[in-house]
Design a protein around this motif. Structure first.
Motif, PDB file in Angstrom:
ATOM      1  N   TYR A  95      46.691  24.514  13.767  1.00 21.57           N
ATOM      2  CA  TYR A  95      47.829  23.635  13.997  1.00 21.57           C
ATOM      3  C   TYR A  95      47.465  22.473  14.917  1.00 21.57           C
ATOM      4  CZ  TYR A  95      51.433  26.529  11.738  1.00 21.57           C
ATOM      5  OH  TYR A  95      52.217  27.195  10.823  1.00 21.57           O
ATOM      6  N   LYS A  96      46.603  22.722  15.869  1.00 22.11           N
ATOM      7  CA  LYS A  96      46.170  21.650  16.776  1.00 22.11           C
ATOM      8  C   LYS A  96      45.385  20.579  16.021  1.00 22.11           C
ATOM      9  CE  LYS A  96      45.831  24.892  20.646  1.00 22.11           C
ATOM     10  NZ  LYS A  96      44.901  25.606  21.576  1.00 22.11           N
ATOM     11  N   LYS A  97      44.725  20.992  14.951  1.00 20.56           N
ATOM     12  CA  LYS A  97      43.862  20.067  14.209  1.00 20.56           C
ATOM     13  C   LYS A  97      44.603  19.317  13.117  1.00 20.56           C
ATOM     14  CE  LYS A  97      40.852  21.959  11.494  1.00 20.56           C
ATOM     15  NZ  LYS A  97      39.635  22.675  11.013  1.00 20.56           N
ATOM     16  N   ILE A  98      45.524  19.983  12.438  1.00 23.09           N
ATOM     17  CA  ILE A  98      46.145  19.369  11.262  1.00 23.09           C
ATOM     18  C   ILE A  98      47.441  18.646  11.579  1.00 23.09           C
ATOM     19  CG2 ILE A  98      45.105  21.107   9.785  1.00 23.09           C
ATOM     20  CD1 ILE A  98      47.819  22.403   9.461  1.00 23.09           C
ATOM     21  N   ASN A  99      47.937  18.759  12.804  1.00 21.96           N
ATOM     22  CA  ASN A  99      49.133  18.029  13.229  1.00 21.96           C
ATOM     23  C   ASN A  99      50.342  18.357  12.357  1.00 21.96           C
ATOM     24  OD1 ASN A  99      50.482  16.233  14.973  1.00 21.96           O
ATOM     25  ND2 ASN A  99      50.160  14.509  13.573  1.00 21.96           N
ATOM     26  N   PHE A 100      50.552  19.648  12.113  1.00 19.88           N
ATOM     27  CA  PHE A 100      51.725  20.070  11.339  1.00 19.88           C
ATOM     28  C   PHE A 100      52.951  20.040  12.246  1.00 19.88           C
ATOM     29  CE2 PHE A 100      54.635  22.942   9.251  1.00 19.88           C
ATOM     30  CZ  PHE A 100      54.404  22.732   7.897  1.00 19.88           C
ATOM     31  N   PRO A 101      54.082  19.518  11.771  1.00 19.77           N
ATOM     32  CA  PRO A 101      55.287  19.419  12.628  1.00 19.77           C
ATOM     33  C   PRO A 101      55.683  20.771  13.222  1.00 19.77           C
ATOM     34  CG  PRO A 101      55.595  18.195  10.587  1.00 19.77           C
ATOM     35  CD  PRO A 101      54.319  18.969  10.424  1.00 19.77           C
ATOM     36  N   GLU A 102      55.778  20.842  14.535  1.00 17.79           N
ATOM     37  CA  GLU A 102      56.054  22.114  15.206  1.00 17.79           C
ATOM     38  C   GLU A 102      57.409  22.686  14.816  1.00 17.79           C
ATOM     39  OE1 GLU A 102      55.990  24.040  19.710  1.00 17.79           O
ATOM     40  OE2 GLU A 102      55.452  21.941  19.382  1.00 17.79           O
ATOM     41  N   GLN A 103      58.393  21.826  14.618  1.00 16.38           N
ATOM     42  CA  GLN A 103      59.736  22.298  14.294  1.00 16.38           C
ATOM     43  C   GLN A 103      59.836  22.883  12.894  1.00 16.38           C
ATOM     44  OE1 GLN A 103      58.800  19.220  14.805  1.00 16.38           O
ATOM     45  NE2 GLN A 103      59.690  17.790  13.318  1.00 16.38           N
TER      46      GLN A 103
END
Length: 272
Positions: A83-91
């Motif tokens: 998740y830190k690498k692919i920048n997927f929306p946290e929400q």
């Protein structure tokens, strides 16, 4: 462990297949990435495919004596790093993020862990771990199709699938809130980056005798003792019921560019 036969094939093609088959000296696993519910792609890969690849990679470095908690922790750590690498929306991570199910055999532990709805046969005995909400949504779809058929006997189900999915898709998304929850009868286990209560995971311990094991994803509507039998039953079902109205616990149908209802993976092996 002696592998007798195996197969991993996509409903479209190899590149888009969200299943994975893992084999090593210590573990055998069938991994089924949950079908993506978002248009997000990273290097052309869906969230389901990314999740399956991360689990495969985690198993490659998992110690031989790892237990269930070690495995889940390794997967959750891999998800977090991703998740830190692919920048997927946290929400959106809970509803539309990385998710996968898995049937995993540990040689050292002589145990099978069934996380989610992958299928298992042990010496011919079947083990399933399907979602209650999926069965209900599938029945809702069949009810709508039946009503349409009664109203217009000449209709083609494929013509109405988009409208039906417009009704069902919000429910499919809403039921994700039950993931890894013991607060409801609709709770189910899935590898999604959060802790998984062991009560939602089917654990199958084996004695020291030799056992014949089949692990498979839910792309097989009926799991048989051999790959050829499972493929034959699937082929017959594809011909008789291409809309998957009577076959699955989940909503399935054949689209024009699909070869089957879903990606499918199968492995049959003997324990040591």
């Amino acid at each position: 462990m002696k592998v007798l036969e195996s197969l991993c094939i996509g409903k479209f093609d190899k590149e888009r297949c969200e299943d994975a088959l893992f084999r090593s000296e210590n573990f055998i696993a069938v991994i089924d990435g949950v079908s993506s519910k978002t248009t997000f792609r990273y290097q052309g890969k869906t969230t389901g495919k990314i999740a399956a690849e991360l689990i495969d990679a985690a198993l490659q470095t998992l110690p031989a004596d790892a237990d269930l908690s070690d495995f889940i922790a390794a997967v959750n750590s891999a998800y977090s790093d991703c998740y830190k690498k692919i920048n997927f929306p946290e929400q959106e991570r809970q509803e539309k993020g990385l998710q996968a199910v898995c049937a995993l055999y540990s040689k050292h532990r002589r145990t099978i862990w069934q996380i989610g709805d992958c299928q298992v046969l042990v010496d011919g005995k079947e083990y399933k771990n399907s979602k209650k909400s999926d069965r209900i949504i599938c029945e809702m779809r069949n009810l709508i199709l039946e009503e349409l058929q009664q109203r217009d006997g000449n209709f083609l189900p494929s013509e109405h699938e988009a409208k039906i999915l417009d009704v069902l898709f919000p429910w499919m998304i809403q039921t994700i809130r039950f993931a890894n929850s013991t607060a409801t009868d609709y709770g189910y286990s899935v590898l999604n980056g959060t802790p998984i209560p062991e009560s939602l995971i089917q654990t199958i311990p084996l004695d020291l005798s030799v056992h014949e094991i089949v692990l498979a994803s839910d792309g097989y509507p009926q799991l048989c003792q051999t790959l050829a039998q499972s493929e034959q039953v699937l082929a017959e079902m594809l011909k008789k019921d291409p809309q998957g109205r009577k076959l699955f616990d989940t909503v399935r149908l054949i689209k024009e560019d699909q070869k089957s209802f879903d990606d499918r993976t199968y492995i049959r092996f003997l324990t040591d």
